[in-house]
Design a protein around this motif. Structure first.
Motif, mmCIF file in Angstrom:
data_model
loop_
_atom_site.group_PDB
_atom_site.id
_atom_site.type_symbol
_atom_site.label_atom_id
_atom_site.label_comp_id
_atom_site.label_asym_id
_atom_site.label_seq_id
_atom_site.Cartn_x
_atom_site.Cartn_y
_atom_site.Cartn_z
ATOM 1 N N TRP A 19 10.651 69.852 62.703
ATOM 2 C CA TRP A 19 11.520 68.817 63.736
ATOM 3 C C TRP A 19 12.854 69.765 64.095
ATOM 4 O O TRP A 19 13.036 69.670 65.248
ATOM 5 N N THR A 71 6.612 62.924 65.881
ATOM 6 C CA THR A 71 8.081 63.041 65.831
ATOM 7 C C THR A 71 8.827 62.317 64.867
ATOM 8 O O THR A 71 8.276 61.512 63.803
ATOM 9 N N LYS A 72 10.025 62.871 64.502
ATOM 10 C CA LYS A 72 10.808 62.215 63.293
ATOM 11 C C LYS A 72 10.789 60.789 63.619
ATOM 12 O O LYS A 72 10.683 60.016 62.588
#
Length: 121
Positions: A19, A71-72
């Protein structure tokens, strides 16, 4: 996104690197993890393979380049829902009530929470 995607702490360590860096060669992930966590190369490669199998990262050749496919924010959402479900019967209200009963908020934090709640309504 796979709604059932659950990642353990070791997998999250690898994901945090991706990320932050967008794309990294597996050998570079291994070097960084060795330096900060102490894992051997085989351990890191096993975790990378698990993340590929789970669909969390993709592998590109040449160079065994790894890239996050989730995604985070997506992972945070999945993990938050799992925590609420497991520990608070899926109730955000129960979680917030319990959490706030165990901490002292500053005036600034209370104002910020009111702002967030007002924005949600």
């Amino acid at each position: 996104m796979n709604k059932e995607l659950r990642l353990h702490e070791g997998e999250l360590n690898v994901m945090e690197l991706l990320w932050s860096n967008k794309v990294l060669a597996a050998k570079d992930i291994s070097k960084i993890i060795k330096e900060y966590i102490g894992w051997e190369k085989n351990t890191t490669y096993t975790v990378i393979k698990r993340l590929i199998d789970k669909g969390a990262i993709s592998r590109e050749d040449p160079g065994f380049l790894c890239r996050a496919k989730v995604t985070k924010k997506e992972v945070q959402e999945i993990e938050t829902k799992a925590l609420l479900s497991k520990m608070y019967n899926g109730s955000l209200t129960n979680f917030i009530t319990e959490y706030l009963s165990n901490c002292k908020l500053t005036t600034e934090q209370v104002i910020e929470m009111q702002r967030v709640l007002n924005h949600q309504l």
